[in-house]
Design a protein around this motif. Structure first.
Motif, PDB file in Angstrom:
ATOM      1  N   ASN A  39       0.853  -1.190   0.000  1.00 26.54           N
ATOM      2  CA  ASN A  39       0.000   0.000   0.000  1.00 26.54           C
ATOM      3  C   ASN A  39       0.888   1.239   0.000  1.00 26.54           C
ATOM      4  O   ASN A  39       1.670   1.440   0.930  1.00 26.54           O
ATOM      5  CB  ASN A  39      -0.882  -0.033   1.258  1.00 26.54           C
ATOM      6  CG  ASN A  39      -1.865   1.123   1.341  1.00 26.54           C
ATOM      7  OD1 ASN A  39      -1.627   2.201   0.810  1.00 26.54           O
ATOM      8  ND2 ASN A  39      -2.970   0.906   2.037  1.00 26.54           N
ATOM      9  N   PRO A  40       0.796   2.098  -1.023  1.00 32.14           N
ATOM     10  CA  PRO A  40       1.625   3.301  -1.050  1.00 32.14           C
ATOM     11  C   PRO A  40       1.451   4.204   0.175  1.00 32.14           C
ATOM     12  O   PRO A  40       2.339   4.991   0.483  1.00 32.14           O
ATOM     13  CB  PRO A  40       1.159   4.014  -2.324  1.00 32.14           C
ATOM     14  CG  PRO A  40       0.681   2.920  -3.205  1.00 32.14           C
ATOM     15  CD  PRO A  40       0.020   1.943  -2.269  1.00 32.14           C
ATOM     16  N   GLN A  41       0.316   4.064   0.864  1.00 30.72           N
ATOM     17  CA  GLN A  41       0.118   4.818   2.095  1.00 30.72           C
ATOM     18  C   GLN A  41       0.843   4.181   3.278  1.00 30.72           C
ATOM     19  O   GLN A  41       0.856   4.746   4.378  1.00 30.72           O
ATOM     20  CB  GLN A  41      -1.379   4.948   2.404  1.00 30.72           C
ATOM     21  CG  GLN A  41      -2.129   5.800   1.388  1.00 30.72           C
ATOM     22  CD  GLN A  41      -3.613   5.916   1.686  1.00 30.72           C
ATOM     23  OE1 GLN A  41      -4.186   5.075   2.392  1.00 30.72           O
ATOM     24  NE2 GLN A  41      -4.244   6.954   1.165  1.00 30.72           N
ATOM     25  N   GLY A  42       1.400   3.000   3.074  1.00 32.13           N
ATOM     26  CA  GLY A  42       2.204   2.347   4.094  1.00 32.13           C
ATOM     27  C   GLY A  42       1.414   1.810   5.275  1.00 32.13           C
ATOM     28  O   GLY A  42       1.901   1.810   6.407  1.00 32.13           O
ATOM     29  N   ARG A  43       0.203   1.320   5.039  1.00 30.68           N
ATOM     30  CA  ARG A  43      -0.633   0.850   6.143  1.00 30.68           C
ATOM     31  C   ARG A  43      -1.614  -0.201   5.641  1.00 30.68           C
ATOM     32  O   ARG A  43      -1.776  -0.390   4.428  1.00 30.68           O
ATOM     33  CB  ARG A  43      -1.428   2.009   6.748  1.00 30.68           C
ATOM     34  CG  ARG A  43      -2.432   2.658   5.784  1.00 30.68           C
ATOM     35  CD  ARG A  43      -3.156   3.823   6.417  1.00 30.68           C
ATOM     36  NE  ARG A  43      -4.121   4.456   5.530  1.00 30.68           N
ATOM     37  CZ  ARG A  43      -5.399   4.091   5.395  1.00 30.68           C
ATOM     38  NH1 ARG A  43      -5.868   3.057   6.090  1.00 30.68           N
ATOM     39  NH2 ARG A  43      -6.214   4.737   4.590  1.00 30.68           N
ATOM     40  N   LEU A  44      -2.251  -0.885   6.583  1.00 33.63           N
ATOM     41  CA  LEU A  44      -3.350  -1.765   6.238  1.00 33.63           C
ATOM     42  C   LEU A  44      -4.627  -0.939   6.083  1.00 33.63           C
ATOM     43  O   LEU A  44      -4.802   0.084   6.742  1.00 33.63           O
ATOM     44  CB  LEU A  44      -3.550  -2.825   7.333  1.00 33.63           C
ATOM     45  CG  LEU A  44      -2.388  -3.783   7.595  1.00 33.63           C
ATOM     46  CD1 LEU A  44      -2.756  -4.751   8.716  1.00 33.63           C
ATOM     47  CD2 LEU A  44      -2.000  -4.547   6.338  1.00 33.63           C
ATOM     48  N   VAL A  45      -5.515  -1.387   5.224  1.00 34.88           N
ATOM     49  CA  VAL A  45      -6.816  -0.733   5.048  1.00 34.88           C
ATOM     50  C   VAL A  45      -7.696  -1.077   6.247  1.00 34.88           C
ATOM     51  O   VAL A  45      -7.631  -2.178   6.791  1.00 34.88           O
ATOM     52  CB  VAL A  45      -7.470  -1.217   3.736  1.00 34.88           C
ATOM     53  CG1 VAL A  45      -8.876  -0.655   3.582  1.00 34.88           C
ATOM     54  CG2 VAL A  45      -6.600  -0.842   2.541  1.00 34.88           C
ATOM     55  N   ALA A  46      -8.524  -0.137   6.673  1.00 36.76           N
ATOM     56  CA  ALA A  46      -9.467  -0.379   7.762  1.00 36.76           C
ATOM     57  C   ALA A  46     -10.764  -0.955   7.185  1.00 36.76           C
ATOM     58  O   ALA A  46     -11.232  -0.501   6.138  1.00 36.76           O
ATOM     59  CB  ALA A  46      -9.771   0.911   8.509  1.00 36.76           C
ATOM     60  N   PRO A  47     -11.361  -1.956   7.848  1.00 38.24           N
ATOM     61  CA  PRO A  47     -12.631  -2.510   7.354  1.00 38.24           C
ATOM     62  C   PRO A  47     -13.702  -1.449   7.116  1.00 38.24           C
ATOM     63  O   PRO A  47     -14.489  -1.560   6.168  1.00 38.24           O
ATOM     64  CB  PRO A  47     -13.041  -3.480   8.469  1.00 38.24           C
ATOM     65  CG  PRO A  47     -11.746  -3.920   9.072  1.00 38.24           C
ATOM     66  CD  PRO A  47     -10.866  -2.691   9.027  1.00 38.24           C
ATOM     67  N   ALA A  48     -13.729  -0.416   7.961  1.00 39.73           N
ATOM     68  CA  ALA A  48     -14.737   0.639   7.805  1.00 39.73           C
ATOM     69  C   ALA A  48     -14.574   1.390   6.489  1.00 39.73           C
ATOM     70  O   ALA A  48     -15.556   1.897   5.928  1.00 39.73           O
ATOM     71  CB  ALA A  48     -14.664   1.616   8.976  1.00 39.73           C
ATOM     72  N   GLU A  49     -13.346   1.457   5.977  1.00 42.25           N
ATOM     73  CA  GLU A  49     -13.120   2.141   4.698  1.00 42.25           C
ATOM     74  C   GLU A  49     -13.727   1.342   3.550  1.00 42.25           C
ATOM     75  O   GLU A  49     -14.265   1.916   2.587  1.00 42.25           O
ATOM     76  CB  GLU A  49     -11.627   2.353   4.482  1.00 42.25           C
ATOM     77  CG  GLU A  49     -11.013   3.321   5.489  1.00 42.25           C
ATOM     78  CD  GLU A  49      -9.512   3.439   5.378  1.00 42.25           C
ATOM     79  OE1 GLU A  49      -9.008   4.581   5.264  1.00 42.25           O
ATOM     80  OE2 GLU A  49      -8.818   2.406   5.421  1.00 42.25           O
TER      81      GLU A  49
END
Length: 253
Positions: free
Chosen positions: A215-225
């Motif tokens: 992820n270019p944002q350097g994080r895991l995606v949140a389920p809420a997203e």
């Protein structure tokens, strides 16, 4: 956020945990009546008790008869307006150790689970000339990843199915789309983290970084997203959006 009347009935497969539960809870908060479907009765009951859903029905999405019966039970209570075909499973192995049985398991759950659920809801939706079908696919349906060839093949098939079905029912008032999350902070990814730690001796923080680097944002995606994207696709503002595979992945795709 979309606002739904209580008369709107949403069914979420794999709704007892992870992304499915987050989607179910968001739909409840937006006013819909929500039924969660899954194999584990305890997990479904827990989701209902926590206010993340109103009803639960038990079915194995890989089994057509089981899905058909469970969805008929839910629809008898209230016609289904929104289908979120979220249930899925992931197994990893090098291709040379990925036998036909592994490929079949990935197809049965990830592809046929969507197909069975869509078959069970589509005719009433087209007769009412309204409805939303959203499949939760994956960035693995849009690109390749090493060591998950069977999973990638199944998720690519989901995206192809969505694109074809969307065209077939485009004039009926029913839209069909896919949401494609990247690595998301769920118990499914937790299993991948455990495997990385076991095979490499890395710490959990290092294992998370191994997945987050995609992820270019350097994080895991949140389920809420992911849930927010599904809500939008189910709302009136997305009436002209169909046949799409929307990545929720921080720019990975």
């Amino acid at each position: 956020m979309a606002a739904f009347p209580r008369s709107t009935h949403a069914l979420v497969t794999g709704g007892g945990r992870g992304i499915g539960r987050a989607i179910a809870a968001s739909l409840v908060q937006a006013g819909a009546t929500v039924t969660v479907l899954g194999r584990n009765r305890d997990g479904l009951d827990e989701a209902v008790a926590a206010g993340a859903a109103h009803f639960g029905v038990v079915a194995d999405v890989a089994n057509e008869a089981s899905v058909t019966q469970a969805i008929a039970e839910a629809a008898a209570r209230q016609p289904i307006d929104l289908l979120i075909a979220n249930a899925g499973a992931a197994e990893s192995a090098p291709f040379m150790k990925s036998d036909a049985a592994l490929f079949q398991r990935m197809i049965d759950v990830n592809l046929m689970g969507v197909v069975h659920a869509a078959h069970a809801v589509l005719k009433p939706m087209t007769e009412r000339r309204e409805g939303r079908i959203v499949a939760v696919a994956s960035t693995a349906g849009l690109k390749g990843y090493s060591y998950v060839s069977a999973y990638c093949a199944a998720k690519h098939a989901v995206v192809g199915f969505v694109r074809a079905l969307a065209l077939e029912v485009a004039a009926s008032g029913v839209t069909v789309n896919a949401v494609c999350p990247g690595f998301t902070d769920t118990d499914l990814v937790a299993g991948s983290l455990d495997l990385i730690m076991k095979k490499t001796g890395r710490s959990r923080e290092q294992a998370v970084a191994e997945l987050a680097k995609h992820n270019p944002q350097g994080r895991l995606v949140a389920p809420a997203e992911v849930a927010d994207t599904v809500l939008w696709l189910c709302g009136p503002g997305a009436s002209a959006v169909t046949g799409q595979a929307i990545a929720v992945a921080g720019g990975e795709i």
